[in-house]
Design a protein around this motif. Structure first.
Motif, PDB file in Angstrom:
ATOM      1  N   GLU A   1       0.810  -1.202   0.000  1.00  0.00           N
ATOM      2  CA  GLU A   1       0.000   0.000   0.000  1.00  0.00           C
ATOM      3  C   GLU A   1       0.856   1.271   0.000  1.00  0.00           C
ATOM      4  O   GLU A   1       0.588   2.211  -0.755  1.00  0.00           O
ATOM      5  CB  GLU A   1      -0.928  -0.032   1.235  1.00  0.00           C
ATOM      6  CG  GLU A   1      -2.027   1.029   1.247  1.00  0.00           C
ATOM      7  CD  GLU A   1      -2.912   0.998  -0.002  1.00  0.00           C
ATOM      8  OE1 GLU A   1      -3.115  -0.096  -0.597  1.00  0.00           O
ATOM      9  OE2 GLU A   1      -3.398   2.071  -0.425  1.00  0.00           O
TER      10      GLU A   1
ATOM     11  N   GLN B   1       0.969   4.230  -2.861  1.00  0.00           N
ATOM     12  CA  GLN B   1       0.691   5.626  -2.528  1.00  0.00           C
ATOM     13  C   GLN B   1       1.814   6.540  -3.005  1.00  0.00           C
ATOM     14  O   GLN B   1       1.570   7.607  -3.555  1.00  0.00           O
ATOM     15  CB  GLN B   1       0.507   5.781  -1.001  1.00  0.00           C
ATOM     16  CG  GLN B   1      -0.836   5.288  -0.481  1.00  0.00           C
ATOM     17  CD  GLN B   1      -2.018   5.858  -1.250  1.00  0.00           C
ATOM     18  OE1 GLN B   1      -1.999   7.028  -1.649  1.00  0.00           O
ATOM     19  NE2 GLN B   1      -3.030   5.040  -1.511  1.00  0.00           N
TER      20      GLN B   1
ATOM     21  N   LEU C   1       1.544   6.892  -6.808  1.00  0.00           N
ATOM     22  CA  LEU C   1       0.447   7.776  -7.158  1.00  0.00           C
ATOM     23  C   LEU C   1       0.810   9.228  -6.879  1.00  0.00           C
ATOM     24  O   LEU C   1       0.502  10.127  -7.661  1.00  0.00           O
ATOM     25  CB  LEU C   1      -0.816   7.387  -6.381  1.00  0.00           C
ATOM     26  CG  LEU C   1      -1.482   6.067  -6.807  1.00  0.00           C
ATOM     27  CD1 LEU C   1      -2.716   5.784  -5.960  1.00  0.00           C
ATOM     28  CD2 LEU C   1      -1.848   6.088  -8.289  1.00  0.00           C
ATOM     29  N   LYS C   2       1.474   9.428  -5.760  1.00  0.00           N
ATOM     30  CA  LYS C   2       1.854  10.780  -5.376  1.00  0.00           C
ATOM     31  C   LYS C   2       2.846  11.368  -6.378  1.00  0.00           C
ATOM     32  O   LYS C   2       2.743  12.501  -6.820  1.00  0.00           O
ATOM     33  CB  LYS C   2       2.464  10.754  -3.965  1.00  0.00           C
ATOM     34  CG  LYS C   2       2.513  12.140  -3.305  1.00  0.00           C
ATOM     35  CD  LYS C   2       2.902  11.986  -1.843  1.00  0.00           C
ATOM     36  CE  LYS C   2       3.239  13.314  -1.190  1.00  0.00           C
ATOM     37  NZ  LYS C   2       2.063  14.129  -0.900  1.00  0.00           N
TER      38      LYS C   2
ATOM     39  N   HIS D   1       1.122  12.533  -9.340  1.00  0.00           N
ATOM     40  CA  HIS D   1       0.009  13.412  -8.970  1.00  0.00           C
ATOM     41  C   HIS D   1      -1.334  12.733  -9.152  1.00  0.00           C
ATOM     42  O   HIS D   1      -2.335  13.383  -9.431  1.00  0.00           O
ATOM     43  CB  HIS D   1       0.024  14.704  -9.798  1.00  0.00           C
ATOM     44  CG  HIS D   1       1.306  15.447  -9.680  1.00  0.00           C
ATOM     45  ND1 HIS D   1       1.672  16.147  -8.545  1.00  0.00           N
ATOM     46  CD2 HIS D   1       2.334  15.594 -10.548  1.00  0.00           C
ATOM     47  CE1 HIS D   1       2.859  16.676  -8.709  1.00  0.00           C
ATOM     48  NE2 HIS D   1       3.289  16.349  -9.934  1.00  0.00           N
TER      49      HIS D   1
ATOM     50  N   ASP E   1      -2.906  11.166  -6.913  1.00  0.00           N
ATOM     51  CA  ASP E   1      -3.668  11.177  -5.662  1.00  0.00           C
ATOM     52  C   ASP E   1      -4.568  12.400  -5.589  1.00  0.00           C
ATOM     53  O   ASP E   1      -5.456  12.485  -4.755  1.00  0.00           O
ATOM     54  CB  ASP E   1      -2.727  11.141  -4.466  1.00  0.00           C
ATOM     55  CG  ASP E   1      -1.669  12.240  -4.546  1.00  0.00           C
ATOM     56  OD1 ASP E   1      -1.490  12.799  -5.671  1.00  0.00           O
ATOM     57  OD2 ASP E   1      -1.031  12.552  -3.531  1.00  0.00           O
ATOM     58  N   GLU E   2      -4.363  13.326  -6.517  1.00  0.00           N
ATOM     59  CA  GLU E   2      -5.193  14.529  -6.502  1.00  0.00           C
ATOM     60  C   GLU E   2      -6.571  14.223  -7.090  1.00  0.00           C
ATOM     61  O   GLU E   2      -6.783  13.168  -7.697  1.00  0.00           O
ATOM     62  CB  GLU E   2      -4.521  15.633  -7.334  1.00  0.00           C
ATOM     63  CG  GLU E   2      -3.217  16.121  -6.715  1.00  0.00           C
ATOM     64  CD  GLU E   2      -2.459  17.047  -7.664  1.00  0.00           C
ATOM     65  OE1 GLU E   2      -2.997  17.345  -8.750  1.00  0.00           O
ATOM     66  OE2 GLU E   2      -1.341  17.449  -7.309  1.00  0.00           O
TER      67      GLU E   2
ATOM     68  N   GLN F   1      -6.176  17.028 -11.546  1.00  0.00           N
ATOM     69  CA  GLN F   1      -5.264  16.335 -12.475  1.00  0.00           C
ATOM     70  C   GLN F   1      -5.420  16.869 -13.886  1.00  0.00           C
ATOM     71  O   GLN F   1      -4.453  17.061 -14.618  1.00  0.00           O
ATOM     72  CB  GLN F   1      -5.581  14.828 -12.504  1.00  0.00           C
ATOM     73  CG  GLN F   1      -5.193  14.083 -11.248  1.00  0.00           C
ATOM     74  CD  GLN F   1      -5.501  12.611 -11.398  1.00  0.00           C
ATOM     75  OE1 GLN F   1      -5.215  12.008 -12.424  1.00  0.00           O
ATOM     76  NE2 GLN F   1      -6.096  12.030 -10.379  1.00  0.00           N
TER      77      GLN F   1
END
Lengths: 328, 308
Positions: free
Chosen positions: B43, B47, B50-51, B54, B56-57, B62
């Motif tokens: 996990e 994360q 993804l961060k 970008h 996670d936005e 995005q």
């Protein structure tokens, strides 16, 4: 009009071979055209008028069409036997044509100047500049306003009547001996028709051009033509001087045609006369008089044999058994 | 005219905007994502990834970020080919496809129009039957059959041309077979299209007039027939050009050409969002610019079209 015969059509036969059989669109047609004469060819749709004139300059689409026989003598030379090269020197030069629909007869992608100049340079050997001057002069004669400007425009910038004027200017630009006009006014509205006919009459008489005028309108013929051929089912029913035919039509078909013209001076409450029945289907037509099913004076022989031509004197000919003394 | 060109050109901007927006969201609505197909990641790692991209936005965020990058000419990093950016990938593959596609289309246009004219003028004679049979073959036989057959004949048997490859000392010989293969269906279509429209124009009244004027048949065809008859071919060229560039995946595989077609399909399978977007944008740009060019050319060919 003089006595000199410039075009002689003798026993012309043009057949179309289609799946259903042989269409004898023109079958044994003969007539003479004199220098400066205006000859009318009248008949119903499908009677072979247009095929006749395309045959004269040997432009029958082949296949399916084929000129099966006869002679077309222009200045004594048979055009049907000429090489393609020789006949091309006559087309548009000595014998030119205008067609029924001015909206589609000019190339929409080329300027009027291009289309007129190519004819003049081809046949008259002028250079571009002289040819353009000649083209402008012809447009002016044909009644196009400010031709110097208009000549560089495209056909879609002209109205129907104006386009037919352009066609007339173009067809007369090489000073032809013969102008063949195939229903030149059928696609135009009535007021313009009269103007175009007047223009043709004026220009051709000024230039001494002989005219073959193909039409289905007896009114046009009466006003324009010295002589007249009445065609029916690919053959000539009757020919002679226009005024004589109108005064005393001999063939029952001609009589019917003239009777069916509405007349202002004899207007009454009666129904307008019309010839009963329909024109025949010309596919595999038997050797009879093609008009007999519609004729009121049918005789036995009409159903068996096509009538030979009877010379009635003073240039009048009729193809009808009624006038044939050697009737068998 | 100039006014029309400018206005027509400006109208490309909203078109491109709509294309970019629609494809941005459509791809993201498709099931799966660039990192979902791999084996289950811890996990925290996911994360982090993804961060980094970008992702996670929020979606609108995005989108704005991506749009801003595109406006600056940056298509972003590829999610799959981690060592290169989308710009680099496109810069490597597109030129090859454009060279291949242009050569193929040029072949198709010249051969197609030539064959179309010949068959129209010899309608229902052996030349016509031969040409139209060839055209039917071109339209119906798939490229993955035509390609290997040409390889067998010209490379294996005759040994005239290399079997496959692109760069190297055999260039530009390596171009011939793939271009030939790729051009075949387009050639066939153009031949049929031009034959049909030439036949139609040959029967028109104005061609009859031209003949009645005494012009030679060659002059009738060159001057009076072709201009009108080739308009449909011109309008076909816009979509054909963009289609021939990206539609060459089969040819690229058969002849091992490093073109854009293969990357395009791979990126879609990988859900490589940025790469897909980059390809879509460049492809649509070519398409709309080609259509724009066709419109302009049309105006020069057909005087009845007036630009106001």
């Amino acid at each position: 009009m003089t006595d000199e015969v410039i075009l002689q059509v003798k026993n012309l036969r043009t057949y179309f071979h289609v799946d259903e059989g042989v269409v004898k669109a023109v079958d044994g047609l003969s007539f003479d055209l004199h220098r400066g004469e205006t000859l009318g060819i009248v008949g119903e749709s499908g009677s072979g008028k247009s095929v006749t004139n395309l045959s004269i300059i040997n432009m029958i689409p082949s296949p399916p069409g084929k000129i099966a026989g006869g002679e077309v003598l222009f200045m004594g030379k048979d055009m049907l036997k000429m090489s393609t090269n020789d006949i091309r020197k006559i087309r548009g030069n000595k014998i030119s044509m205008i067609f029924q629909d001015p909206m589609t007869s000019l190339n929409p992608f080329l300027r009027i100047s291009t289309q007129m100049i190519e004819t003049i340079t081809l046949h008259q050997g002028l250079d571009e500049k002289a040819a353009k001057a000649k083209a402008i002069e012809m447009l002016k004669l044909a009644g196009i306003p400010s031709p110097e400007k208009r000549i560089d425009q495209y056909p879609h910038q002209f109205s129907g009547g104006m386009r037919q004027r352009v066609m007339i200017a173009m067809s007369l630009s090489c000073d032809p001996e013969i102008l063949i006009a195939d229903e030149p006014t059928s696609a135009l509205d009535v007021t313009i028709q009269a103007q175009i006919l007047d223009l043709m009459r004026e220009l051709t008489s000024r230039l001494g051009t002989a005219v073959i005028l193909i039409t289905h309108s007896l009114g046009v013929v009466a006003g324009m033509c010295d002589n007249l051929c009445v065609m029916y089912a690919g053959r000539i029913a009757e020919r002679g001087a226009t005024d004589k035919i109108f005064a005393d039509p001999k063939h029952p078909y001609t009589q019917g045609l003239i009777k069916s013209v509405p007349r202002l001076d004899k207007a009454s409450g009666d129904r307008l006369f019309s010839i009963r029945g329909q024109p025949p289907n010309v596919i595999d037509l038997p050797d009879c008089c093609p008009f007999y099913p519609r004729c009121d004076r049918t005789m036995d022989i009409c159903k068996r044999k096509y009538p030979t031509t009877t010379d009635l004197g003073s240039g009048r000919f009729v193809n009808c058994w009624l006038y044939n003394s050697e009737e068998k | 005219m100039t006014k029309f060109i400018i206005r027509r050109f400006l109208s490309l901007i909203p078109t491109m905007f709509v294309i970019i927006t629609l494809s941005f969201f459509l791809i993201r609505f498709a099931p799966g994502g660039p990192f979902s197909s791999e084996k289950k990641l811890p996990e925290a790692v996911l994360q982090n990834i993804l961060k980094k991209y970008h992702m996670d936005e929020s979606m609108p965020m995005q989108y704005l970020r991506y749009f801003n990058d595109v406006l600056h000419g940056d298509f972003g990093p590829s999610y799959k080919y981690k060592e290169s950016t989308v710009n680099e990938l496109i810069a490597q593959s597109f030129p090859n496809s454009i060279v291949l596609g242009s050569v193929a289309l040029a072949l198709a246009v010249f051969a197609g129009i030539g064959v179309g004219i010949t068959s129209a003028l010899r309608q229902n004679r052996w030349q016509d039957y031969l040409a139209m049979s060839l055209a039917v073959i071109g339209i119906s036989v798939p490229l993955f059959v035509i390609g290997p057959v040409l390889q067998l004949a010209f490379s294996m048997q005759l040994k005239w041309l290399p079997v496959s490859g692109w760069y190297g000392r055999k260039w530009p010989l390596t171009l011939i077979l793939p271009a030939l293969t790729l051009s075949f269906p387009y050639f066939a279509y153009i031949a049929r299209l031009s034959r049909a429209s030439i036949l139609e124009v040959l029967r028109s009244d104005y061609v009859r007039t031209a003949r009645a004027k005494g012009l030679k048949e060659s002059a009738v065809v060159l001057k009076h027939v072709l201009k009108g008859a080739l308009l449909p071919v011109v309008s076909y060229l816009g979509p054909a050009f963009s289609g021939i560039i990206t539609g060459s995946i089969v040819v690229e595989s058969v002849f091992v050409v490093p073109g854009v077609g293969r990357i395009f399909v791979q990126s879609a399978l990988n859900r490589d969002y940025t790469l897909i977007m980059g390809e879509v944008i460049v492809y649509s740009l070519i398409l709309v610019v080609m259509n724009f060019a066709v419109d302009i050319v049309y105006g020069f060919l057909d005087p009845r079209i007036s630009y106001k």
